[in-house]
Design an enzyme around this catalytic site. Sequence first.
Site, PDB file in Angstrom:
ATOM      1  CB  CYS A 114      -0.941   0.004   1.189  1.00 16.59           C
ATOM      2  SG  CYS A 114      -2.118  -1.340   1.098  1.00 16.59           S
ATOM      3  CG  HIS A 251      -2.958   3.842   1.663  1.00 18.24           C
ATOM      4  ND1 HIS A 251      -3.460   3.408   0.459  1.00 18.24           N
ATOM      5  CD2 HIS A 251      -3.063   2.784   2.521  1.00 18.24           C
ATOM      6  CE1 HIS A 251      -3.841   2.151   0.583  1.00 18.24           C
ATOM      7  NE2 HIS A 251      -3.606   1.750   1.830  1.00 18.24           N
ATOM      8  CG  ASN A 281      -6.508  -0.447   1.012  1.00 17.35           C
ATOM      9  OD1 ASN A 281      -5.801  -0.017   0.097  1.00 17.35           O
ATOM     10  ND2 ASN A 281      -6.013  -0.916   2.143  1.00 17.35           N
TER      11      ASN A 281
END
Length: 324
Positions: A114, A251, A281
């Site tokens: 990520c 993020h 996500n």
Amino acid sequence: MTLRSVVLGVGGYLPERVLTNAELAGMVDTTDEWIVQRTGIRQRHVAATGEVTSDLALAAAKAALADAGLEAADIDLIVLATATPDNTFPSTAVAVQAGLGITHGAAFDVQAVCSGFVFALATADAMLTSGRFRRALVIGAETFSRILDWTDRTTCVLFGDGAGAVVLERQEQPGTRDDRGVLTSHLRSDGRHKMKLYVDGGPSSTQTVGHLRMEGREVFRHAVGMITDVVVDAFKATGYGPDDIDWFVPHQANRRIIDASAVKLGIAAEKVVTTVDRHANTSAASIPLALSVAAAEGRLKPGNLVLLEAMGGGFTWGSVLLRW
Ligand code: ACO
């Protein structure tokens, strides 16, 4: 004078298919209410059968090039962040390079889960400002739907597919903190946490792709501290503080992590760009996708001071402060 990597354009791509929380509630034992309350996620996009990460990346790259007013031939570096490559090798970046018809320069993948886009941006920035390359496509692209265990309600509700890209150009700037471009980047990793968020397969270990496994509570426990530490590093390096930031583009893992980080850093809620409700996500794609949304909505303007941060599997984490 100083060489800086200046953003010339941004673009995003989301697969057509939208999977809502209500649909997920028909697949695993969950509810829309639980997902929204714990994560802020309402829906996610899922790639079609046969649609691979490089397809998403190529669409985002073309959108970013159009936004920059450039041709593919103007690019001499492609750095692509992904944890879900089309194949174990070659890199997904070379598939994008071929799709764009580029045969010069270099293209390669970066893997920091990520945090991948932040790591890719810092890598491209170093390669541009060293003078070796002139214009880069920095891409985050993922098809996490392919590595989810769709019977595990603790993970399958959290992720989505998508891609985002920025075009960077090496430019001479006066060399002050008022410059346009990347002003500072800070990358960190701590492999002691490698089994808290991982995929239980791979070419060398199982010869299978595997599925994502996560100790969600443990990830949550570390996230805010790691994120805020590395943002404070960016503030220290530039002398800027929370009030100077025009846009905070974190993020997009979880609404609660985003809100808690902004509060701890003293960044006003109206400066936070949030897309986790619509995209879930998307791992390395989440930051460039959020940038593309903020730009398309006319929020992100040249001269704005933009703070990016991410934290992900490894653990890896990092921040980039740049002037749009
Ligand atoms: N629907 C309904 N109930 C659920 C679901 C679900 N989808 N998932 C878990 N539960 C249950 C659990 O089984 C548990 O039940 P129990 O109390 O009977 O055992 C209960 O809900 C609470 O579970 P917790 O894991 O304690 O819930 P928590 O409040 O911690 O929320 C979550 C879970 C959302 C995963 C949270 O821990 C989180 O966001 N962690 C960070 C995860 C993350 O952001 N990862 C990505 C960051 S890194 C990267 O981006 C790759």
